[in-house]
Design an enzyme around this catalytic site. Structure first.
Site, PDB file in Angstrom:
ATOM      1  N   GLU A  32      -4.551   0.535  -3.529  1.00 55.78           N
ATOM      2  CA  GLU A  32      -3.168   1.021  -3.561  1.00 55.78           C
ATOM      3  C   GLU A  32      -2.170  -0.123  -3.481  1.00 55.78           C
ATOM      4  O   GLU A  32      -1.135  -0.105  -4.167  1.00 55.78           O
ATOM      5  CB  GLU A  32      -2.949   2.013  -2.426  1.00 55.78           C
TER       6      GLU A  32
ATOM      7  N   GLU B  50       0.833  -1.195   0.000  1.00 55.98           N
ATOM      8  CA  GLU B  50       0.000   0.000   0.000  1.00 55.98           C
ATOM      9  C   GLU B  50       0.871   1.250   0.000  1.00 55.98           C
ATOM     10  O   GLU B  50       0.590   2.217  -0.728  1.00 55.98           O
ATOM     11  CB  GLU B  50      -0.917   0.005   1.222  1.00 55.98           C
TER      12      GLU B  50
ATOM     13  N   ASP C 113      -7.297   1.024   0.623  1.00 55.10           N
ATOM     14  CA  ASP C 113      -5.931   0.573   0.902  1.00 55.10           C
ATOM     15  C   ASP C 113      -5.513  -0.538  -0.058  1.00 55.10           C
ATOM     16  O   ASP C 113      -4.377  -0.573  -0.551  1.00 55.10           O
ATOM     17  CB  ASP C 113      -5.826   0.056   2.342  1.00 55.10           C
TER      18      ASP C 113
ATOM     19  N   ASP D  57       0.622   3.777  -3.122  1.00 55.91           N
ATOM     20  CA  ASP D  57       0.165   5.147  -2.887  1.00 55.91           C
ATOM     21  C   ASP D  57       1.047   6.144  -3.628  1.00 55.91           C
ATOM     22  O   ASP D  57       0.549   7.100  -4.243  1.00 55.91           O
ATOM     23  CB  ASP D  57       0.171   5.424  -1.382  1.00 55.91           C
TER      24      ASP D  57
END
Length: 223
Positions: free
Chosen positions: A119, A44, A116, A48
């Site tokens: 990502e 994640e 989450d 991101d």
């Protein structure tokens, strides 16, 4: 560690090619509640950053707005809510790996978890296939939002919820009516009903997938 054929096919569809390093995709789909020694959080973190870069590049290409406007648009597009909308549009919940308690607590519908894992999947694609593939994945997923088309086609469960409210009906109720097959290849049948209107059933390889199918059929028949 293995994933079902359905999930492997789904990953190949999202990434544009079959997974090469399976463990990274298992990790990307795994919530900490499973009790495994790994979960999606590190991926994640990576995803991101990849998401932010791809969207920033995309916005820069599309217009000559000043930095402040670009930053405002970027923050909206990469928000948790935006990522969760993408997750629902690709039926991510049907492929997530959550523990029993997290499922019971509504984790499969949680914006935080859905966002989450979107990502983390971007991070997995970056590691397994490289930046070009991850960039294409992001552009496929976020195209409607960037082009201003987000929300035109709602997830069937959300659409049914809104339909019931708009027609002054009680919220739809979902009931698991059948589960067959072994644990690794179960088949679910779910009935959805709206009091005073009717009901419909749907099938899928997960409860969430069956609920989505049932909602879609209900709207086709009664909407």
């Amino acid at each position: 560690m293995t994933l079902s054929k359905e999930t492997l096919d789904w990953i190949a569809l999202q990434a544009g090619q079959p997974p090469r390093e399976l463990t990274v995709w298992v990790e990307a789909l795994t919530h900490g509640s499973t009790g495994e020694t790994f979960d999606y959080q590190r991926l994640e973190f990576l995803g991101d950053r990849v998401l932010g870069l791809v969207i920033a590049e995309w916005l820069f290409e599309r217009n000559d707005a000043p930095e402040g406007k670009l930053s405002q648009r970027l923050n909206a597009l990469v928000s948790r809510e935006s990522c969760a909308r993408v997750a629902r549009s690709i039926d991510l919940a049907a492929h997530m790996r959550l523990g029993k308690q997290a499922r019971a607590d509504g984790g499969m519908e949680s914006d935080n978890i859905l966002g989450d894992i979107i990502e983390s999947l971007i991070g997995a694609c970056q590691l397994d296939h490289g930046f070009a593939a991850a960039r294409t994945m992001v552009r496929n997923w976020f195209g409607d939002a960037v082009e201003g088309r987000a929300g035109q086609k709602k997830h069937p469960k959300s659409a049914l919820q809104e339909w019931a409210a708009g027609n002054r009906r009680k919220p739809p109720e979902y009931e698991l009516v059948d589960r067959s097959g072994p644990d690794h290849a179960s088949r679910f049948t779910v009935r959805v009903s709206v009091r005073g209107v009717g009901e419909a059933t749907g099938e899928g390889d997960s409860k969430q997938q069956a609920e989505t199918a049932a909602a879609e059929r209900f709207l086709d028949e009664h909407g």
